[in-house]
Design an enzyme around this catalytic site. Structure first.
Site, PDB file in Angstrom:
ATOM      1  N   HIS A 145       0.829  -1.203   0.000  1.00 19.41           N
ATOM      2  CA  HIS A 145       0.000   0.000   0.000  1.00 19.41           C
ATOM      3  C   HIS A 145       0.865   1.255   0.000  1.00 19.41           C
ATOM      4  O   HIS A 145       0.607   2.217  -0.748  1.00 19.41           O
ATOM      5  CB  HIS A 145      -0.932   0.010   1.217  1.00 19.41           C
ATOM      6  CG  HIS A 145      -1.733   1.271   1.328  1.00 19.41           C
ATOM      7  ND1 HIS A 145      -1.293   2.373   2.027  1.00 19.41           N
ATOM      8  CD2 HIS A 145      -2.924   1.615   0.790  1.00 19.41           C
ATOM      9  CE1 HIS A 145      -2.180   3.338   1.927  1.00 19.41           C
ATOM     10  NE2 HIS A 145      -3.186   2.906   1.189  1.00 19.41           N
TER      11      HIS A 145
ATOM     12  N   GLU B 144      41.904  -0.436 -26.797  1.00 18.75           N
ATOM     13  CA  GLU B 144      42.391   0.412 -25.711  1.00 18.75           C
ATOM     14  C   GLU B 144      43.891   0.258 -25.496  1.00 18.75           C
ATOM     15  O   GLU B 144      44.449   0.820 -24.548  1.00 18.75           O
ATOM     16  CB  GLU B 144      41.640   0.090 -24.417  1.00 18.75           C
ATOM     17  CG  GLU B 144      41.591  -1.399 -24.082  1.00 18.75           C
ATOM     18  CD  GLU B 144      40.556  -1.748 -23.025  1.00 18.75           C
ATOM     19  OE1 GLU B 144      40.084  -0.839 -22.319  1.00 18.75           O
ATOM     20  OE2 GLU B 144      40.222  -2.931 -22.898  1.00 18.75           O
TER      21      GLU B 144
ATOM     22  N   CYS C 298      33.104   4.705 -26.264  1.00 18.69           N
ATOM     23  CA  CYS C 298      32.359   4.913 -25.021  1.00 18.69           C
ATOM     24  C   CYS C 298      33.065   5.992 -24.220  1.00 18.69           C
ATOM     25  O   CYS C 298      34.269   5.906 -23.998  1.00 18.69           O
ATOM     26  CB  CYS C 298      32.309   3.628 -24.203  1.00 18.69           C
ATOM     27  SG  CYS C 298      31.693   2.197 -25.100  1.00 18.69           S
TER      28      CYS C 298
END
Length: 826
Positions: A444, A704, A775
């Site tokens: 609730h 990389e 990225c």
């Protein structure tokens, strides 16, 4: 149905959703499912409904219309309080009597139900169904009462009358006022439905209730009857299923399974309590002595018990149960034509649906603006729980144990309580945020907070013991599914993103996503997929155990660590399955957020010191002088110290792609120094069932290391694409420690040496038919870097989600300069 205003009783199989004026939304919906969806295999317990006209006749024959009008008028003019008015009206109705005809109609229908089921005095649920409820734009759910495990004619009559009275609970009066419904224009029907003797029960939504993501089914469940979930007295188990793949043969797209504490369960009370009135010959006389506030206590129809340790540690649904419920949810959503809020129960004879209504919060949102919240500082973490919403709230904590103390609660304080029920709504409206001890995302407290747009953290376990009235706190729901409460008033930022203002670009714009929690927040962003998912975040925050400690538990010699691992892997006889299954679900959930668009998943790239931080890691990891340049990335995957663990990572991807069905997953290998190393990694992957080209699997490599650029032609023959990791590439090209504060001014991906490397790899990769992405934040932070990448012809740029708007602007501007034309229109 041939409905007439004179009918007193309607059987569910006679009803359709068009019969709301006669039997209310709840009963009409039950009838719709029974009459229209039975052939689809959906099981709904049978029953009947009293007509709304019977309610009106009851008021008229007891002379109640005029007194009720007068009491409401006194309240409107300020001559009486809400509480006084509601109590007086409920008492008037409780003291009324059924006519002989009404009494006969209800008891005869109940007797027929007993005969159909071949059960004397069958146990039933008696539920209120208002004629203005469960509409697509308004839900009266929880505003009126329901009574469970009612048996015998007298108790059924009593429960019916107290459902009538509950049309004037304080919360129902307030809700009608807010929604603009005239009180006496709303009538009430009562549903009498066979009870399912539930082993487990719960609620289900055909969308994500936190952000409206439409492609999932969310299921919550607990032991016993489902009232404990709605009341928020337990933290339930949580399941999530991806809907589009349910229809693909053989796929099992369960993307989340979370064990709740389930400390209590509601069950049937002893027979003697439920049958207290069966010997009474004068039903009306017995009923008139009982007020609506005391009815449920006197019947003793249910009782709440503590669950066993085994129950607490066991999921209430099997995978087959979860998938069956999800399929039913899809059928019902299609039939009704809108997202649905459903209730289910599992008894001795299988699964049942016991209610379905339109979802009226997230499905009504058609926002073109996303608001992102982010903390600017941090402090001591006090509590964690399930987050409701994505906002941040600050204020002084205020502990309340009784909703009648609403006048004591200061506006804008943080409400702290054990749990809430509908009587708390007036108080909840005054709160800047809400924190509860118990409950889950469908309790609730969560449902009302969501509707009120008040951030809440539910199920913290001990908020009422940890926080003190007057204590300044910050409540943050900005981090995904786990909400956090911090000590003190912290500063935070808000950022609005207008989706209509984000330009479309020729260069594919993707997002970075590390954590499954909160990934659905970004489903509305106009992006081409996910360019980088780091699985080490799933491992560290959700799995927490070093994979080698699961494969070789005998090497973990610390009994405390072994015990913790045993607790985490409870329910997994073969401990490595814990790693595989949870990693698969985490990756699958991220893939679901963008399906069928590509999602690039980078295999683990922890350094050895970071691996040591996992449970059991100290027994399997080296102490390296320079972990940044040590045993990381590809070199780990075939090394004897980690090879077996890497195979678990591969098996998790196989499960996500082939069992769940997320074939949009692309695998990426980080820090791959040589082509020989690439061959070894691909070989280990194939041994684990993850073979490049099998079932369309693509494998990318992170670019990389300078060797990735210098030998780009050879790497392109082994991989399907490159993703430039600008941080590590800058570090190794310029010879700068990326973490060095002293050399920070020199660390710049825009340096000519780094840009030459990037330009070179893009050119060579395209010659071999490989895609290239990048990225990082540089394209969104620096327009000249975005322009450089666009001019090089990069295929995709992946940004953090909160940078997409700014990044797209930069990229569109760069593209317009390159083409010497206006930016593309939305």
């Amino acid at each position: 149905m041939q409905s007439t205003a004179q009918s007193a009783i309607y059987w569910y199989h006679q009803l359709r959703t068009t019969d709301i004026p006669y039997v209310g939304g709840k009963n009409a919906s039950l009838g719709e499912m029974i009459s229209q969806l039975k052939d689809a295999g959906i099981r709904v317990p049978i029953g009947f409904a009293t007509s709304a006209q019977l309610y009106r006749d009851f008021l008229a024959q007891n002379g109640l219309d005029e007194p009720i009008s007068r009491l409401l008028a006194d309240m409107d003019t300020g001559n009486a309080t809400l509480a006084e008015t509601g109590a007086k009206i409920r008492m008037l109705i409780a003291e009324g009597t059924f006519s002989d005809e009404q009494q006969h109609a209800i008891t005869e229908a109940y007797q027929q139900l007993c005969e159909q089921l071949e059960i004397p005095d069958v146990s039933v649920a008696v539920r209120s169904s208002a004629t203005a409820e469960d509409l697509p734009d308004a839900s009266f759910a929880g505003q009126q009462e329901s009574y469970l495990n009612i048996r015998g004619q007298a108790d059924v009559l009593l429960a019916c009358k107290h459902c009538f009275a509950s049309l004037y609970t304080d919360r129902a009066i307030v809700y009608r006022q807010e929604k603009g419904f005239a009180h006496q224009q709303v009538a009430l029907s009562v549903g009498v439905q066979q009870m399912v003797e539930s082993k487990a029960a719960g609620v289900m939504f055909s969308l994500d209730t936190e952000n409206g993501f439409p492609d999932v089914v969310m299921i919550n469940g607990a032991w016993g009857l489902g009232e404990t979930i709605v009341q928020g007295s337990v933290t339930p188990d949580r399941f999530m299923v991806y809907k589009p793949l349910l229809e693909v043969a053989g796929k099992r797209p369960i993307i989340e399974k979370q064990l709740g504490d389930k400390l209590q369960k509601m069950v049937y009370a002893p027979e003697s309590h439920a049958e207290r009135h069966t010997e009474s010959q004068d039903n009306n006389q017995a009923i008139s002595k009982v007020t609506t506030e005391t009815f449920s206590n006197i019947t003793g129809a249910t009782q709440t018990l503590a669950t066993t340790e085994q129950e607490q540690n066991t999921l209430v649904l099997t995978d087959d149960d979860v998938l069956q419920l999800a399929r039913w949810a899809v059928i019902i959503e299609r039939h009704y034509g809108c997202p649905m809020d459903m209730e289910w129960a599992k008894g001795n004879h299988g699964l049942y649906l016991v209610q379905a209504r339109p979802e009226t919060v997230e499905s009504q949102k058609r926002q073109a603006v996303l608001v992102n919240y982010s903390l600017k500082e941090t402090s001591t973490l006090l509590l964690e729980g399930a987050s409701v919403g994505s906002a941040i709230a600050t204020g002084n904590a205020f502990l309340i144990t009784d909703p009648r103390d609403v006048d004591q609660f200061p506006d804008g304080a943080i409400l702290v309580t054990e749990r809430t029920d509908p009587d708390w709504v007036p108080l909840m409206r005054k709160a800047a945020g809400i924190i509860t001890d118990t409950g889950g995302p469908t309790s609730h407290a969560a449902i009302v907070s969501r509707e009120l747009k008040v951030p809440a953290i539910v199920g913290t376990g001990c908020a009422t013991q940890t926080l003190k009235t007057g204590q300044p706190v910050t409540l943050s729901c900005a981090g995904g599914a786990v909400g956090k409460v911090y000590n003190g008033i912290l500063r935070y930022d808000t950022q609005q993103v207008n989706l209509d203002d984000i330009p479309r670009t020729n260069t594919a714009v993707m997002i970075n996503a590390a954590m499954p929690d909160g990934v659905f927040r970004w489903w509305q962003l106009p992006v081409a997929g996910i360019g980088l998912t780091r699985i080490e975040f799933i491992i560290s925050s959700q799995i927490r155990v070093h994979p080698m400690a699961l494969i070789h538990p005998e090497k973990v010699t610390d009994p405390t660590i072994s015990q913790t691992i045993a607790q985490l892997t409870h329910g997994y006889p073969h401990q490595p399955d814990y790693f595989i299954h949870n990693l698969a679900m985490g990756v699958g959930k991220i893939a679901a957020s963008q399906y069928p668009r590509p999602v690039i998943v980078r295999m683990s790239d922890f350094k050895s010191n970071e691996y040591r931080g996992l449970l059991g890691g100290e027994f399997f990891e080296l102490n390296e002088e320079n972990p940044m340049l040590g045993l990381r990335g590809a070199s780990r995957y075939y090394h004897p110290l980690y090879r077996e663990a890497f195979k678990l990572e591969c098996q998790a991807i196989v499960e996500a792609r082939e069992v769940m069905g997320f074939d949009n997953i692309i695998v990426m290998i980080p820090f791959c120094r040589t082509t020989g190393e690439a061959d070894k990694v691909l070989e280990v992957m194939a041994e684990a069932g993850l073979k490049r080209g099998k079932n369309g699997l693509q494998v990318y490599v992170m670019c990389e290391i300078p060797s990735n650029v210098i030998l780009a032609d050879r790497f392109a023959q082994r991989f399907d694409g490159f993703s430039i990791g600008s941080n590590d590439l800058t570090q190794l090209v310029l010879g700068i420690d990326r973490d060095s504060a002293e050399l920070k001014p020199l660390f710049d991906a825009r340096d000519d040496a780094v840009k030459d490397m990037i330009a070179q790899v893009i050119t060579v990769a395209h010659q071999y038919g490989c895609k290239v992405g990048i990225c990082g934040q540089a394209p969104s932070d620096h327009h000249e870097f975005a322009e450089f990448l666009v001019n090089c012809g990069i295929d995709s740029i992946s940004l953090n989600p909160d940078s997409v708007a700014r990044g797209c602007q930069q990229i569109a501007l760069a593209e317009s300069k390159r083409q010497n034309v206006k930016p593309p229109e939305n």
